[in-house]
Design a protein around this motif. Sequence first.
Motif, short mmCIF file in Angstrom:
data_model
loop_
_atom_site.label_atom_id
_atom_site.label_comp_id
_atom_site.label_asym_id
_atom_site.label_seq_id
_atom_site.Cartn_x
_atom_site.Cartn_y
_atom_site.Cartn_z
N LEU A 67 0.81 -1.21 0.00
CA LEU A 67 0.00 0.00 0.00
C LEU A 67 0.85 1.26 0.00
CD1 LEU A 67 -2.83 -1.11 2.44
CD2 LEU A 67 -3.02 -0.72 -0.03
N LYS A 68 2.04 1.18 0.55
CA LYS A 68 2.94 2.34 0.56
C LYS A 68 3.46 2.65 -0.83
CE LYS A 68 4.49 1.85 5.33
NZ LYS A 68 5.61 1.51 6.22
N THR A 69 3.49 1.63 -1.70
CA THR A 69 4.04 1.83 -3.04
C THR A 69 2.96 2.16 -4.07
OG1 THR A 69 3.91 -0.54 -3.59
CG2 THR A 69 5.96 0.27 -2.56
N GLN A 70 1.72 2.24 -3.63
CA GLN A 70 0.61 2.54 -4.56
C GLN A 70 0.54 4.01 -4.86
OE1 GLN A 70 -1.49 0.23 -6.13
NE2 GLN A 70 0.04 -1.16 -5.33
#
Length: 70
Positions: A67-70
């Motif tokens: 989710l941090k890389t979305q």
Amino acid sequence: MNLNLRNAIIHNVTGNTQEQLQDTIVDAIQNGEEKMLPGLGVLFEVIWQNASESEKAEMLQLLETGLKTQ
């Protein structure tokens, strides 16, 4: 008509091989259709219910990172 979506989804994939299950998951993700989301949710529910505490922790870590890389 009383349709239990969760049971219908489980019934549709019960007995599938790992390859068939993978194909189902990949197809649902690649199509990106909203109507596939409930099915993926049910499959995740089955995974979660059958995972050990350490596997759950690993999944949560993967989810948080993803989710941090979305």
